[in-house]
Design a protein around this motif. Sequence first.
Motif, PDB file in Angstrom:
ATOM      1  N   TRP A 150      40.513  21.512  80.418  1.00 24.65           N
ATOM      2  CA  TRP A 150      40.966  20.930  79.151  1.00 24.65           C
ATOM      3  C   TRP A 150      40.872  21.892  77.973  1.00 24.65           C
ATOM      4  CZ3 TRP A 150      38.238  19.634  74.575  1.00 24.65           C
ATOM      5  CH2 TRP A 150      36.872  19.960  74.585  1.00 24.65           C
ATOM      6  N   TYR A 151      40.506  23.159  78.201  1.00 27.55           N
ATOM      7  CA  TYR A 151      40.244  24.095  77.096  1.00 27.55           C
ATOM      8  C   TYR A 151      41.457  24.294  76.201  1.00 27.55           C
ATOM      9  CZ  TYR A 151      42.649  28.072  79.390  1.00 27.55           C
ATOM     10  OH  TYR A 151      43.580  28.911  79.950  1.00 27.55           O
ATOM     11  N   PHE A 152      42.657  24.210  76.784  1.00 25.76           N
ATOM     12  CA  PHE A 152      43.894  24.378  76.024  1.00 25.76           C
ATOM     13  C   PHE A 152      44.074  23.264  74.992  1.00 25.76           C
ATOM     14  CE2 PHE A 152      44.383  22.260  80.049  1.00 25.76           C
ATOM     15  CZ  PHE A 152      45.026  21.077  79.720  1.00 25.76           C
ATOM     16  N   LEU A 153      43.467  22.107  75.240  1.00 27.11           N
ATOM     17  CA  LEU A 153      43.512  21.013  74.266  1.00 27.11           C
ATOM     18  C   LEU A 153      42.575  21.280  73.087  1.00 27.11           C
ATOM     19  CD1 LEU A 153      43.381  17.994  76.751  1.00 27.11           C
ATOM     20  CD2 LEU A 153      45.350  18.656  75.354  1.00 27.11           C
ATOM     21  N   ARG A 154      41.505  21.984  73.342  1.00 28.50           N
ATOM     22  CA  ARG A 154      40.493  22.235  72.322  1.00 28.50           C
ATOM     23  C   ARG A 154      40.909  23.322  71.329  1.00 28.50           C
ATOM     24  NH1 ARG A 154      36.857  20.140  69.017  1.00 28.50           N
ATOM     25  NH2 ARG A 154      35.071  21.504  68.596  1.00 28.50           N
ATOM     26  N   TYR A 155      41.635  24.326  71.787  1.00 26.41           N
ATOM     27  CA  TYR A 155      41.933  25.483  70.939  1.00 26.41           C
ATOM     28  C   TYR A 155      42.420  25.126  69.524  1.00 26.41           C
ATOM     29  CZ  TYR A 155      41.473  29.331  74.383  1.00 26.41           C
ATOM     30  OH  TYR A 155      41.007  30.282  75.263  1.00 26.41           O
ATOM     31  N   PRO A 156      43.488  24.345  69.370  1.00 27.52           N
ATOM     32  CA  PRO A 156      43.970  24.105  68.007  1.00 27.52           C
ATOM     33  C   PRO A 156      42.937  23.429  67.109  1.00 27.52           C
ATOM     34  CG  PRO A 156      45.627  23.455  69.617  1.00 27.52           C
ATOM     35  CD  PRO A 156      44.355  23.706  70.372  1.00 27.52           C
ATOM     36  N   SER A 157      42.036  22.663  67.706  1.00 28.46           N
ATOM     37  CA  SER A 157      41.030  21.905  66.948  1.00 28.46           C
ATOM     38  C   SER A 157      39.634  22.466  67.121  1.00 28.46           C
ATOM     39  CB  SER A 157      41.056  20.436  67.395  1.00 28.46           C
ATOM     40  OG  SER A 157      42.350  19.884  67.326  1.00 28.46           O
ATOM     41  N   ALA A 158      39.531  23.746  67.469  1.00 26.48           N
ATOM     42  CA  ALA A 158      38.226  24.343  67.771  1.00 26.48           C
ATOM     43  C   ALA A 158      37.270  24.317  66.598  1.00 26.48           C
ATOM     44  CB  ALA A 158      38.410  25.779  68.254  1.00 26.48           C
ATOM     45  N   ASP A 159      37.813  24.214  65.385  1.00 24.50           N
ATOM     46  CA  ASP A 159      36.944  24.180  64.209  1.00 24.50           C
ATOM     47  C   ASP A 159      36.539  22.767  63.810  1.00 24.50           C
ATOM     48  OD1 ASP A 159      39.509  23.452  63.558  1.00 24.50           O
ATOM     49  OD2 ASP A 159      39.665  24.716  61.772  1.00 24.50           O
ATOM     50  N   ARG A 160      36.926  21.779  64.617  1.00 24.82           N
ATOM     51  CA  ARG A 160      36.559  20.389  64.333  1.00 24.82           C
ATOM     52  C   ARG A 160      35.332  20.002  65.150  1.00 24.82           C
ATOM     53  NH1 ARG A 160      40.810  16.997  62.579  1.00 24.82           N
ATOM     54  NH2 ARG A 160      39.253  15.319  62.697  1.00 24.82           N
ATOM     55  N   SER A 161      34.331  19.431  64.482  1.00 24.63           N
ATOM     56  CA  SER A 161      33.117  19.005  65.190  1.00 24.63           C
ATOM     57  C   SER A 161      33.093  17.497  65.427  1.00 24.63           C
ATOM     58  CB  SER A 161      31.875  19.401  64.389  1.00 24.63           C
ATOM     59  OG  SER A 161      31.887  18.767  63.110  1.00 24.63           O
ATOM     60  N   ASP A 162      34.068  16.797  64.830  1.00 28.19           N
ATOM     61  CA  ASP A 162      34.045  15.339  64.907  1.00 28.19           C
ATOM     62  C   ASP A 162      34.944  14.765  65.988  1.00 28.19           C
ATOM     63  OD1 ASP A 162      36.199  16.353  63.442  1.00 28.19           O
ATOM     64  OD2 ASP A 162      36.508  14.473  62.378  1.00 28.19           O
ATOM     65  N   VAL A 163      35.852  15.568  66.530  1.00 27.52           N
ATOM     66  CA  VAL A 163      36.762  15.113  67.586  1.00 27.52           C
ATOM     67  C   VAL A 163      36.955  16.242  68.592  1.00 27.52           C
ATOM     68  CG1 VAL A 163      38.061  13.428  66.202  1.00 27.52           C
ATOM     69  CG2 VAL A 163      38.758  15.843  66.203  1.00 27.52           C
ATOM     70  N   PRO A 164      37.291  15.918  69.856  1.00 28.61           N
ATOM     71  CA  PRO A 164      37.579  16.978  70.824  1.00 28.61           C
ATOM     72  C   PRO A 164      38.890  17.677  70.503  1.00 28.61           C
ATOM     73  CG  PRO A 164      37.966  14.819  71.808  1.00 28.61           C
ATOM     74  CD  PRO A 164      37.309  14.572  70.485  1.00 28.61           C
ATOM     75  N   PHE A 165      39.862  16.900  70.011  1.00 29.92           N
ATOM     76  CA  PHE A 165      41.145  17.460  69.590  1.00 29.92           C
ATOM     77  C   PHE A 165      41.775  16.499  68.600  1.00 29.92           C
ATOM     78  CE2 PHE A 165      41.262  15.693  73.893  1.00 29.92           C
ATOM     79  CZ  PHE A 165      42.075  14.578  73.730  1.00 29.92           C
ATOM     80  N   ASP A 166      42.319  17.073  67.520  1.00 29.85           N
ATOM     81  CA  ASP A 166      42.981  16.277  66.501  1.00 29.85           C
ATOM     82  C   ASP A 166      44.299  15.736  67.068  1.00 29.85           C
ATOM     83  OD1 ASP A 166      45.123  16.151  64.195  1.00 29.85           O
ATOM     84  OD2 ASP A 166      43.170  15.934  63.207  1.00 29.85           O
ATOM     85  N   ARG A 167      44.499  14.434  66.970  1.00 33.26           N
ATOM     86  CA  ARG A 167      45.668  13.813  67.609  1.00 33.26           C
ATOM     87  C   ARG A 167      46.984  14.368  67.047  1.00 33.26           C
ATOM     88  NH1 ARG A 167      46.286   8.879  70.492  1.00 33.26           N
ATOM     89  NH2 ARG A 167      48.435   8.832  71.241  1.00 33.26           N
TER      90      ARG A 167
END
Length: 813
Positions: free
Chosen positions: A515-532
């Motif tokens: 799932w790492y490809f889902l995390r990249y764009p939102s890597a600087d977010r600590s409140d969600v795994p990925f911004d919808r």
Amino acid sequence: MSDTPSVPPEFPAYDPAAIEAIWQHRWAEQGTNSPELWTGADPYYQLMMFPYPSGEGLHIGNLFAFTGADIHGRFQRQQGRTVFEPIGFDSFGIQTENYAIKVGQHPAQLTPRNVARFRGQLTRAGLMLDWSKEVITSDPSYYKWTQWLFLQLYKQGMAYKKAAAVNWCPNDKTVLANEQVIDGHCERCDALVEQRLLEQWFFRTSHYSQRLLDNMTALDWSEITRQAQRNWIGRSEGAHLTFRVANAHDVTVFTTRPDTIFGATWLVLAPEHPLVAQLVTPAQLAEVDAYLERTKTQDVVSRKVNKEKTGVFTGAVGINPATGKPIPVWIADYVLMEYGTGAVMGVPGHDERDFEFAEKFALPIIRVVTPADGDADAPLTEAYASKLESDLLVNSAQFSGMPVPQAKKAVVAWLEERGNATPVINYRLNDWCISRQRYWGPPIPIIYCDSCGPVPVPEDQLPVVLPLIEDFRPDDSGISPLARHDEWYRVPCPTCGIMSRRETDVSDNFLDSAWYFLRYPSADRSDVPFDRALTQRWLPVTTYIGGNEHAVLHLLYSRFITMVLHDGGFLDFDEPFTRFRAHGMIIREGAKMSKSKGNVVNPDELIERWGADSLRTYLMFLGKYEEGGDYRDSGITGVRRFLDRIWGSVHECVTTGEPDPAVLRKLHATIKKVGEDIPALGYNTAIAAMMEYVNVLRASERTIHRDEVRPLIQLVAPFAPHIAEACWDILGGHESVFDSGWPAYDPALLVSDTITIAVQVNGKTRGTVSVGKDATQADVYAAALQEPNIAKFVDGEPKKIIYVAGRLLNVVM
């Protein structure tokens, strides 16, 4: 030979080290490689498989793979797209832990040093990486969400725990997936794999078997990769057939050839089949127990491929529902509980494996299928395993003479009426065992309560942090090292509060990478795994480039996880990678690289000596990117000279006068060629085309016009980004060359002003001449007489001249 060829004194020599340091600093300072993800036009997600940060550092194979992906991404940026090219590190897992044990260090201390070294090497390679979105799978800020992902699958009924026979590596002291066992040996350490019965966590990948197959048709993947996935999923149409055994039990088999049931002369069960203990007769008990004990040490994969047939008779007898005749019930290790029903019918006349088994144990062999012109009574010296649609059933009661395709349906329908058959579709794909009895991984977020049972860790209590323990080495007990620390695993139940215990297994590191490809764009977010919203804007991944060794495991698991998240309402798409291409492998001087052979190429030394741009370009020039190539130590010198000549051309070019029309025609042909080759990953031919153009550009010490060289810098930029930026700057570019666009070619300039005419004398071809496309017969004849190899055959005045305009001149003497 000097590494730095001489250059005229009127301009500075090409100094890769200085140029590359300047531009890498400038890219970092200006954030050149960090696109605006929220507002950037025409998003293009260019993904490369993130590396495992080994202690040895980046190797030449990594650099080959990453450079090819980077070239593609840089080219897309030059097309005006907003390109996101992130990077991270697959730092959890058994490889890191084993290396830490080998060098006597703790993986928690070793990993940051390895990551820092990789980070420096990747930067020196000149990759267009957005370091602001870096992910490291062993960082709690990442694996918090890996644990969250486990909880979502648990909530959706896609995660469960059961006791299962698993592959156990006695050297690595952990469970292995079937895909990690090669010919009975661990793919990592080559130890002989054993079988153990352990309580394990599984994901229901089998639930998605058909969908994983159906979606494949819409994916822009290479056919070899798609076929690898189809083979692993292994869809087969057949039937469940029921045999009555010992007048008390029903044994169900799965078969893709129900038409051959009249030739079934025995039943065979997997050693783990739950009916084994009930069917064994007292007379056979000792022999069966001894056989079962021997099979316990065999791994699942070895049982699939082992050619030696072994087995034992249970003493029980079943009834063939088609013939009504009694048939013996055997146990054999070639039957697997994980495939089908764990029981098969033996049809030796038409299955090679069954034929060998029958020959060894003297079991009856009956022919029930024959070619259309065959003899029903012809003896069988080997299994007739043909799949011809013209084959006919024989010795099969009322079905004799019926073609096989028709008979399959007819036999099942007949047996179904009698309560002995059900049409089914079966899959080879098993559920994914994610439990690992190791230390270096994300703890599985489950708490076991004696009162409440398994309880998921509340999401607001994530991450379950991996504790820093000194005795992290695994042992042969099959229990995780975390189980030795009750101060960590003893915790209150989140539901009732009584003292309970944590799950001490960690999850498979393939889950980290699923799932790492889902995390990249939102890597600087600590409140969600990925911004919808951001995820919807950037995914699915536009182009994914990686190794074909991951064609089954990583790609299949990533697809499964994406489907589950889609079904859970977290994603608007159910396929992660729109386009996937696999790169080839680099060898050296004709041999595979290995430390034992002493032929491993160190990219650090090569960059130090030749520069990153020369190394990048040379690696791409070795051969087709999707096939790989042979690294030759002497080969890089030619590429370095190519870049030197470009450097010289930039400094020598003038703005006075006009470009040479012939050079412009070659330039525009090169623009077309390179622009078509790069998106097709034809990097070697693109470089060859640019080299050919440079030869024309610098032919006969001609004066070079700036308009002849400026577009070349844009063409070479994806391959050699540092020198391209420097040259673009020298030529007056006000922005990065990667933001300057891609040169357009003029189709009119692709049409040559000259044509080639074949010249014959008395019907025999003697040569060719190049003439203007409007040349007359007299013009062509005059040109032919100027060619010595033609003129010597023309003695005196010709009797006749035949001219086919634009093609042929025939001089008749």
